[in-house]
Design an enzyme around this catalytic site. Structure first.
Site, PDB file in Angstrom:
ATOM      1  N   ASP A   1       0.763  -0.802  -0.186  1.00 37.87           N
ATOM      2  CA  ASP A   1      -0.383  -0.064   0.123  1.00 37.87           C
ATOM      3  C   ASP A   1       0.559   1.270   0.105  1.00 37.87           C
ATOM      4  OD1 ASP A   1      -2.282   2.101   0.280  1.00 37.87           O
ATOM      5  OD2 ASP A   1      -1.884   1.847   2.173  1.00 37.87           O
TER       6      ASP A   1
ATOM      7  N   THR B   1       0.401   4.662   0.580  1.00 40.30           N
ATOM      8  CA  THR B   1       0.199   5.287   2.097  1.00 40.30           C
ATOM      9  C   THR B   1       1.111   4.453   3.031  1.00 40.30           C
ATOM     10  OG1 THR B   1      -1.119   6.425   0.718  1.00 40.30           O
ATOM     11  CG2 THR B   1      -0.913   6.906   3.052  1.00 40.30           C
TER      12      THR B   1
ATOM     13  N   ASP C   1      -1.524  -0.671   6.853  1.00 43.59           N
ATOM     14  CA  ASP C   1      -1.498   0.265   7.749  1.00 43.59           C
ATOM     15  C   ASP C   1      -3.248   0.977   7.444  1.00 43.59           C
ATOM     16  OD1 ASP C   1      -1.367   2.024   5.925  1.00 43.59           O
ATOM     17  OD2 ASP C   1       0.094   3.816   7.322  1.00 43.59           O
TER      18      ASP C   1
END
Length: 802
Positions: A318, A320, A558
């Protein structure tokens, strides 16, 4: 599905321009909490539990093979000299090492678990504070925000556009809107909005408590490596029992005049059949791996995850929080269609104030444009990864009402809108762009974005992680494919990946164009590396598509939008600062939030799997030749050639000491499947050749020597052959050679020579080569066996490739 959040309308006109009046429950009082604690109404399920010290000791001491060896050891203490009982002291030392290493791992895991433990926000006496899950009591009021996990069962008390994902419990992927009075189940998590709920079931009564407790236990099972070793030991046991019985009867018959010597040689034949050190080394390798990773702030919630990452050939990232740091900065504000910049700044400030739980993008806007007006928020639409935008409605205090949307421009604007061209140029620079648009539709309408009027572009710059480029280069060097799967614009994501020199960064795909068919999707995934505008459900589908093509997939993330994919991936990796839900489903948590730690985890897994596979060949070759020697002795009705002291010496020099060093050495080779097959394809021919060479030497020695002391001379010649063939096996297993591996092999050889030339060691181990003819014949037979080993193993490599 969204919920329209209406603010209390029973507010006077004088209050209409100020903050809304909200009457929040104060939660339990301190006295009520104390009363519930006294009654035992507490959430007593541990967040994470490693094995207790008692369990560790029991697991290492009370094993099937320790029991067998223990009985044999006690027998030998009564019937033979102490040197024939050395194998028992070795087992005690091995067991002690295993216990110490697992206790070290337990201490590391328990310490990291406290650091990584989620702390829900609980409201008591009107004050909200973070508490550990074990401090929650029945009736507590627990606040929720995006990404928070529901830790106990309860009933919704407050709901502000609260959307709950219950897919981990029910399998239903669509978020469920919750209203006051609705039931909350532990194990679900918040995907949008916020609120609070009252705990109605705590401890082991909670719906998912038992499941969570079991899932997070310290364990060394449920892995191909451990399962494979268990399978091998099961077959060894069944093979050993009839062979051992035959050997016992045979030696009692052959040595009818010397019962004690018959028992000693029988034990000498049984003990080496047991690959007792293999289980120990596996436990030690895993435990040391936990300690090493713990020093790097990496919490391994399930030990087989170390093994799993070693098998990974695709890592889905991911963007970010992984390639970029969580924070962002507003670099530019571009009003559109003649909008007044001062007014736009007010709108952005009000939008920031309307969300009590801003994400990273909104937090950057709050930092850049603090709220300086007293507009009243009358509706709110929290951000959702599926929608790609958030919204709010305001009463501006001058009688005017307005509704605003903030989110992805290519979602809010129709295809072909000229504004998108301007945005594309910004995205190509790796910048993130949000569109502020005014809408005339109700915020809870499915058509809320239809006809939205573009008002301004907010340009955000993402902070690249300084270690991301090196980490991506590591994976490329290790032949592990990396796929960036992000909810952001594909062009922007590709530009960020390009700045980090990620292989395939130029191949970007908008996930909205991905085929729904799994096979077709898998082909697109294999051919491309960067994917943007991916929905949470698509992340899950993409993981499944990659797995359908035989890939072992690791997923990092996250955010709450990563939970489903993390759960379905072979290995889920969460950042320590990530949402509570992601940390709960991930097998590995990077507590230091550093993506750069991941190569260490991969390397540790490869070390464990590669080295255990390597040393397992040593242990199982010994098992095979021990069983075959016993069978040959029974069939030939001769005395077993070895006493326990001989095989203790051989096992120590050719297996025990070398295996310990080889098991802990660096190993970068990607782990391969079919552990049992890969080990046995070498161990069987190796064991057969070793047994044949040794028994040939023994039979020649029986014909060559006669008279007093003949058996000792025969045993010495057979021991020499078996040692040399076993050393040849060790030399093959130790490849490719490094200086320390050559030193290790040479040292073991030197130690055996020392035993043969030092008089008191000759006496201690009952080894003395007599004459020159048979010893050199033993060397020649061993050399022929070694050459046959080389040929056999090369043939195995061609005939049965790994």
């Amino acid at each position: 599905m969204t919920q329209r959040a209406k603010i209390d309308t029973d507010v006077s006109e004088a209050e209409a321009v100020g903050p809304p009046v909200v009457h929040r429950p104060a939660g339990l009082t301190s006295a009520e909490v104390a009363e519930r604690v006294a009654r035992g109404e507490v959430n007593d399920v541990p967040v994470r539990s490693s094995r207790s010290t008692t369990d560790i000791v029991r697991a290492n001491v009370f094993t099937r093979f320790n029991a067998i060896i223990g009985v044999l050891w006690v027998i030998m203490l009564f019937v033979a000299p102490i040197q024939d009982s050395l194998f028992g002291f070795v087992i005690i030392a091995n067991t002690g090492i295993g216990i110490v290493q697992e206790l070290r791992a337990k201490k590391t895991l328990d310490g990291l678990a406290v650091i990584g433990e989620a702390k829900p926000t609980v409201r008591r006496d009107g004050v909200a504070a973070e508490l550990s899950t074990s401090e929650i009591v029945l009736g507590d009021l627990i606040e929720l925000g995006p990404g928070d996990k529901v830790v106990v069962d309860g009933e919704v008390a407050e709901a502000d556009s609260l959307e709950i994902d219950e897919s981990l419990l029910t399998g239903e992927a669509d978020p469920v809107v919750k209203k006051p009075g609705d039931r909350m189940m532990s194990g679900s998590f918040v995907v949008a909005g916020g609120g609070a709920f009252t705990a109605t079931k705590v401890g082991r009564e909670a719906y998912a408590a038992q499941l969570a407790e079991e899932a997070s236990r310290f364990t060394l099972v449920h892995s191909e490596l451990r399962t494979g070793i268990s399978t091998i030991l099961k077959y060894v046991t069944w093979m050993m029992i009839p062979t051992a019985i035959g050997l016992v009867i045979s030696q009692l018959v052959v040595k009818d005049d010397n019962f004690k010597d018959a028992v000693a040689r029988t034990v000498g034949g049984i003990v080496p059949m047991i690959p007792e050190g293999l289980v120990l080394l596996t436990s030690v390798a895993f435990a040391i791996g936990v300690v090493r990773l713990g020093r790097k702030q990496c919490l391994v919630q399930e030990l087989p995850a170390i093994e799993g990452l070693a098998r990974v050939d695709v890592v889905c990232l991911d963007k970010t929080g992984t390639l970029t740091e969580g924070g962002m900065d507003v670099t530019e504000l571009r009003p559109l269609n003649g909008s007044d910049e001062t007014y736009v700044r007010k709108v952005l400030g009000a939008l920031g104030e309307s969300d009590p739980r801003p994400n990273a993008s909104l937090q950057a806007i709050i930092d850049a444009y603090p709220d300086t007006v007293e507009w009243r928020c009358t509706e709110a639409l929290p951000f959702s990864s599926a929608r790609k935008y958030s919204g709010a409605a305001f009463s501006e205090g001058n009688g005017e009402n307005s509704r605003w949307l903030l989110g992805a421009p290519d979602v809010l604007l129709p295809t072909g809108d000229p504004t998108l061209t301007e945005i594309d140029h910004l995205n190509e620079q790796g910048l993130r762009v949000l569109l502020l648009a005014r809408t005339a539709n109700e915020l809870d309408s499915p058509e809320v974005a239809t006809g939205a009027h573009p008002t301004a572009l907010v340009v955000l710059e993402q902070r690249l992680r300084p270690d991301a480029a090196d980490t991506l280069a590591y994976f490329a060097d290790q032949n592990v494919d990396t796929k960036v799967i992000s909810g952001d614009n594909a062009v922007s994501v590709g530009a960020v990946a390009g700045k980090l020199d990620m292989p395939g960064a130029a191949n970007t795909v908008d996930a909205r164009t991905l085929p729904a068919d799994r096979e077709e999707m898998a082909k697109v995934l294999d051919e491309n590396a960067v994917f943007g505008r991916v929905t949470p459900q698509q992340k899950r589908d993409m993981v499944a598509a990659l797995q359908s093509h035989g890939h072992t997939v690791a997923m990092t993330g996250d955010g709450v939008n990563d939970v489903l994919a993390l759960k379905d991936a072979d290995i889920g990796v969460s950042m320590g600062s990530g949402s509570e839900a992601t940390r709960a489903v991930a097998q590995i948590v990077l507590l230091n939030n550093s993506f750069a730690t991941l190569p260490s985890v991969v390397a540790e897994g490869r070390r464990v799997i590669g080295n255990i596979t390597r040393v397992a060949t040593l242990f199982l070759t010994k098992t095979v030749y021990s069983v075959l020697l016993a069978v040959l002795v029974v069939c030939s009705q001769v005395e077993y050639p070895f006493l326990p002291r001989h095989l203790t010496l051989l096992s120590t020099l050719t297996i025990g000491v070398p295996a310990f060093f080889l098991a802990l050495a660096p190993n970068k080779e990607r782990a391969k499947p079919h552990f049992v097959r890969r080990v046995m394809r070498y161990a069987i021919p190796g064991g057969v050749i070793a047994a044949a060479a040794t028994f040939t030497t023994y039979l020649l020695a029986r014909h060559h020597y006669s008279g007093e002391g003949a058996l000792e001379a025969e045993t010495s010649a057979a021991t020499l052959t078996l040692f040399l063939v076993s050393m040849w096996v060790l030399a093959i297993v130790a490849r490719p050679y490094t200086w320390w591996r050559l030193t290790l092999v040479a040292t073991m050889g030197g130690a055996f020579v020392l035993v043969l030339v030092v008089p008191w060691l000759q006496d201690f181990f009952a080894l003395k080569l007599v004459g020159t003819t048979l010893p050199w014949a033993a060397v020649a037979i061993a050399a022929a066996g070694g050459l046959l080993l080389e040929v056999a193993w090369k043939w195995v490599d061609r005939r049965f490739p790994a």
